[in-house]
Design a protein around this motif. Structure first.
Motif, PDB file in Angstrom:
ATOM      1  N   VAL A 244      31.050  37.130  42.965  1.00  0.00           N
ATOM      2  CA  VAL A 244      32.706  37.123  43.090  1.00  0.00           C
ATOM      3  C   VAL A 244      33.314  38.159  43.877  1.00  0.00           C
ATOM      4  CG1 VAL A 244      34.893  36.847  41.619  1.00  0.00           C
ATOM      5  CG2 VAL A 244      32.534  36.153  40.836  1.00  0.00           C
ATOM      6  N   HIS A 245      33.828  37.826  44.840  1.00  0.00           N
ATOM      7  CA  HIS A 245      34.727  38.680  45.561  1.00  0.00           C
ATOM      8  C   HIS A 245      36.140  38.418  44.964  1.00  0.00           C
ATOM      9  CE1 HIS A 245      32.045  39.110  49.000  1.00  0.00           C
ATOM     10  NE2 HIS A 245      31.892  37.801  48.877  1.00  0.00           N
ATOM     11  N   CYS A 246      36.887  39.497  44.768  1.00  0.00           N
ATOM     12  CA  CYS A 246      37.934  39.463  43.965  1.00  0.00           C
ATOM     13  C   CYS A 246      39.000  40.495  44.617  1.00  0.00           C
ATOM     14  CB  CYS A 246      38.125  39.500  42.489  1.00  0.00           C
ATOM     15  SG  CYS A 246      37.327  41.050  41.776  1.00  0.00           S
ATOM     16  N   CYS A 247      40.412  40.205  44.787  1.00  0.00           N
ATOM     17  CA  CYS A 247      41.356  40.979  45.249  1.00  0.00           C
ATOM     18  C   CYS A 247      42.562  40.758  44.626  1.00  0.00           C
ATOM     19  CB  CYS A 247      41.458  40.757  46.799  1.00  0.00           C
ATOM     20  SG  CYS A 247      42.138  39.214  47.475  1.00  0.00           S
ATOM     21  N   ASP A 248      43.350  42.107  44.764  1.00  0.00           N
ATOM     22  CA  ASP A 248      44.756  41.967  44.231  1.00  0.00           C
ATOM     23  C   ASP A 248      45.738  42.972  45.014  1.00  0.00           C
ATOM     24  OD1 ASP A 248      45.954  40.971  41.175  1.00  0.00           O
ATOM     25  OD2 ASP A 248      47.066  42.772  42.191  1.00  0.00           O
ATOM     26  N   PHE A 249      46.963  42.766  45.163  1.00  0.00           N
ATOM     27  CA  PHE A 249      47.993  43.697  45.717  1.00  0.00           C
ATOM     28  C   PHE A 249      47.987  44.788  45.120  1.00  0.00           C
ATOM     29  CE2 PHE A 249      52.383  44.841  46.149  1.00  0.00           C
ATOM     30  CZ  PHE A 249      52.476  44.881  47.740  1.00  0.00           C
ATOM     31  N   SER A 250      47.704  44.846  43.740  1.00  0.00           N
ATOM     32  CA  SER A 250      47.971  46.165  42.983  1.00  0.00           C
ATOM     33  C   SER A 250      46.525  46.984  43.002  1.00  0.00           C
ATOM     34  CB  SER A 250      48.070  45.858  41.400  1.00  0.00           C
ATOM     35  OG  SER A 250      48.155  46.773  40.723  1.00  0.00           O
ATOM     36  N   PRO A 251      46.559  48.166  43.604  1.00  0.00           N
ATOM     37  CA  PRO A 251      45.480  49.072  43.459  1.00  0.00           C
ATOM     38  C   PRO A 251      44.989  49.380  41.827  1.00  0.00           C
ATOM     39  CG  PRO A 251      47.077  49.876  44.840  1.00  0.00           C
ATOM     40  CD  PRO A 251      47.641  48.884  44.175  1.00  0.00           C
ATOM     41  N   ARG A 252      45.987  49.401  40.840  1.00  0.00           N
ATOM     42  CA  ARG A 252      45.561  49.299  39.394  1.00  0.00           C
ATOM     43  C   ARG A 252      44.959  48.264  38.880  1.00  0.00           C
ATOM     44  NH1 ARG A 252      43.620  51.328  35.840  1.00  0.00           N
ATOM     45  NH2 ARG A 252      44.333  51.212  33.826  1.00  0.00           N
ATOM     46  N   ALA A 253      45.146  47.157  39.250  1.00  0.00           N
ATOM     47  CA  ALA A 253      44.500  45.938  38.848  1.00  0.00           C
ATOM     48  C   ALA A 253      43.166  45.826  39.334  1.00  0.00           C
ATOM     49  CB  ALA A 253      45.025  44.324  39.268  1.00  0.00           C
ATOM     50  N   VAL A 254      42.927  46.233  40.740  1.00  0.00           N
ATOM     51  CA  VAL A 254      41.281  46.659  41.089  1.00  0.00           C
ATOM     52  C   VAL A 254      40.872  47.589  40.344  1.00  0.00           C
ATOM     53  CG1 VAL A 254      40.029  47.114  43.045  1.00  0.00           C
ATOM     54  CG2 VAL A 254      42.112  45.592  43.427  1.00  0.00           C
ATOM     55  N   GLU A 255      41.290  48.730  39.824  1.00  0.00           N
ATOM     56  CA  GLU A 255      40.733  49.759  39.145  1.00  0.00           C
ATOM     57  C   GLU A 255      40.247  49.096  37.795  1.00  0.00           C
ATOM     58  OE1 GLU A 255      43.437  53.241  38.792  1.00  0.00           O
ATOM     59  OE2 GLU A 255      43.861  53.403  40.890  1.00  0.00           O
ATOM     60  N   VAL A 256      41.089  48.297  37.381  1.00  0.00           N
ATOM     61  CA  VAL A 256      40.876  47.775  35.848  1.00  0.00           C
ATOM     62  C   VAL A 256      39.613  46.814  35.921  1.00  0.00           C
ATOM     63  CG1 VAL A 256      41.604  46.314  34.155  1.00  0.00           C
ATOM     64  CG2 VAL A 256      43.259  47.875  34.964  1.00  0.00           C
ATOM     65  N   VAL A 257      39.517  46.092  37.125  1.00  0.00           N
ATOM     66  CA  VAL A 257      38.182  45.180  37.384  1.00  0.00           C
ATOM     67  C   VAL A 257      37.168  45.955  37.483  1.00  0.00           C
ATOM     68  CG1 VAL A 257      37.055  43.717  38.939  1.00  0.00           C
ATOM     69  CG2 VAL A 257      39.733  43.322  38.287  1.00  0.00           C
ATOM     70  N   ARG A 258      37.198  47.178  38.388  1.00  0.00           N
ATOM     71  CA  ARG A 258      36.201  48.143  38.620  1.00  0.00           C
ATOM     72  C   ARG A 258      35.631  48.648  37.209  1.00  0.00           C
ATOM     73  NH1 ARG A 258      37.947  50.160  44.400  1.00  0.00           N
ATOM     74  NH2 ARG A 258      37.361  48.378  45.573  1.00  0.00           N
ATOM     75  N   ALA A 259      36.710  49.056  36.285  1.00  0.00           N
ATOM     76  CA  ALA A 259      36.249  49.863  35.223  1.00  0.00           C
ATOM     77  C   ALA A 259      35.752  48.941  33.794  1.00  0.00           C
ATOM     78  CB  ALA A 259      37.465  50.429  34.482  1.00  0.00           C
ATOM     79  N   HIS A 260      35.561  47.673  34.312  1.00  0.00           N
ATOM     80  CA  HIS A 260      35.112  46.671  33.081  1.00  0.00           C
ATOM     81  C   HIS A 260      33.602  46.876  33.006  1.00  0.00           C
ATOM     82  CE1 HIS A 260      33.936  43.046  31.416  1.00  0.00           C
ATOM     83  NE2 HIS A 260      35.293  42.618  31.125  1.00  0.00           N
ATOM     84  N   ALA A 261      33.124  46.789  31.531  1.00  0.00           N
ATOM     85  CA  ALA A 261      31.840  47.040  31.079  1.00  0.00           C
ATOM     86  C   ALA A 261      30.963  46.271  32.163  1.00  0.00           C
ATOM     87  CB  ALA A 261      31.582  46.687  29.726  1.00  0.00           C
ATOM     88  N   ALA A 262      31.154  44.890  32.446  1.00  0.00           N
ATOM     89  CA  ALA A 262      30.160  43.871  33.152  1.00  0.00           C
ATOM     90  C   ALA A 262      30.462  44.290  34.582  1.00  0.00           C
ATOM     91  CB  ALA A 262      30.680  42.756  32.632  1.00  0.00           C
ATOM     92  N   PHE A 263      30.964  45.309  35.163  1.00  0.00           N
ATOM     93  CA  PHE A 263      31.261  45.459  36.638  1.00  0.00           C
ATOM     94  C   PHE A 263      29.811  45.709  37.197  1.00  0.00           C
ATOM     95  CE2 PHE A 263      32.085  47.997  40.317  1.00  0.00           C
ATOM     96  CZ  PHE A 263      32.504  47.125  41.147  1.00  0.00           C
ATOM     97  N   SER A 264      29.424  45.341  38.362  1.00  0.00           N
ATOM     98  CA  SER A 264      28.259  45.509  39.099  1.00  0.00           C
ATOM     99  C   SER A 264      28.788  45.243  40.511  1.00  0.00           C
ATOM    100  CB  SER A 264      27.125  45.072  38.506  1.00  0.00           C
ATOM    101  OG  SER A 264      25.951  44.873  39.480  1.00  0.00           O
ATOM    102  N   GLU A 265      28.332  46.256  41.615  1.00  0.00           N
ATOM    103  CA  GLU A 265      28.641  45.964  42.764  1.00  0.00           C
ATOM    104  C   GLU A 265      27.724  44.984  43.414  1.00  0.00           C
ATOM    105  OE1 GLU A 265      28.713  49.786  45.151  1.00  0.00           O
ATOM    106  OE2 GLU A 265      30.610  50.182  44.306  1.00  0.00           O
ATOM    107  N   ALA A 266      26.420  44.584  42.694  1.00  0.00           N
ATOM    108  CA  ALA A 266      25.709  43.628  43.037  1.00  0.00           C
ATOM    109  C   ALA A 266      26.148  42.271  42.885  1.00  0.00           C
ATOM    110  CB  ALA A 266      24.294  43.968  42.364  1.00  0.00           C
ATOM    111  N   ARG A 267      27.285  42.076  41.759  1.00  0.00           N
ATOM    112  CA  ARG A 267      27.890  40.800  41.640  1.00  0.00           C
ATOM    113  C   ARG A 267      29.253  40.685  41.812  1.00  0.00           C
ATOM    114  NH1 ARG A 267      26.045  38.311  36.572  1.00  0.00           N
ATOM    115  NH2 ARG A 267      26.344  36.504  37.690  1.00  0.00           N
ATOM    116  N   VAL A 268      30.071  41.802  42.141  1.00  0.00           N
ATOM    117  CA  VAL A 268      31.345  41.868  42.089  1.00  0.00           C
ATOM    118  C   VAL A 268      31.790  42.579  43.500  1.00  0.00           C
ATOM    119  CG1 VAL A 268      33.445  42.194  41.149  1.00  0.00           C
ATOM    120  CG2 VAL A 268      31.950  41.658  39.752  1.00  0.00           C
ATOM    121  N   ASN A 269      32.649  42.312  44.079  1.00  0.00           N
ATOM    122  CA  ASN A 269      33.260  43.187  45.441  1.00  0.00           C
ATOM    123  C   ASN A 269      34.789  42.893  44.863  1.00  0.00           C
ATOM    124  OD1 ASN A 269      34.048  44.072  47.622  1.00  0.00           O
ATOM    125  ND2 ASN A 269      33.954  42.433  48.880  1.00  0.00           N
TER     126      ASN A 269
END
Length: 158
Positions: free
Chosen positions: A32-57
């Motif tokens: 999943v590629h995911c984007c948001d206008f808010s840098p804070r929202a993107v930080e929250v996605v990256r801080a999620h326990a299931a975040f992995s650069e192998a599966r999420v951009n």
């Protein structure tokens, strides 16, 4: 895609990742590629326990100015499905064609955009129309600015 094959998805306006992670957990998406206008929202996605650069951009993107290809390194024509949930309603109507063109550049031939947003006559619009200050909140037909400064467009079938 063959039955049972997982998708490459793009979530526009990812917020806290409430679509990103269920897609991955249920096996509906392999990446999943995911984007948001808010840098804070993107930080929250990256801080999620299931975040992995192998599966999420996850990346910051103002879709009115640049698309996922330019802002997030998404390969042109590589996305099977893009989601846009309450995204276009926040965009000035004159900029909506550019937003859609930016998203379309990431889609593979035959790719789909799943869109959900406000509709003309929704209770939320009726509340805006019914307020005394509605005239100052109404930017154009069906397009309002809320008390918190965010914008909302109410779509018709046309």
């Amino acid at each position: 895609l063959a039955p049972g094959s997982a998708l490459t998805a793009l979530e526009c306006g990812c917020g806290a990742g409430n679509t990103v992670y269920p897609l991955l957990e249920e096996g509906a998406a392999r990446f999943v590629h995911c984007c948001d206008f808010s840098p804070r929202a993107v930080e929250v996605v990256r801080a999620h326990a299931a975040f992995s650069e192998a599966r999420v951009n996850a990346f910051v993107c103002d879709l009115t100015e640049r698309g996922p290809v330019e802002a997030g390194g998404v390969a042109p024509g590589s996305v099977d499905v893009a989601t846009m949930v309450f995204v276009l309603s926040a965009v000035c109507p004159e900029k909506m064609p550019a937003v859609l063109a930016h998203v379309a550049r990431a889609l593979r031939p035959g790719g789909k955009v799943l869109f959900r947003d406000y509709a003309k006559g929704d209770l939320a619009e009726e509340r805006l129309d019914g307020k005394r200050q509605a005239a100052s909140q109404k930017l154009s037909e069906g397009f309002y600015v809320r008390g918190d400064g965010t914008r909302a467009f109410y779509f018709t079938v046309e």
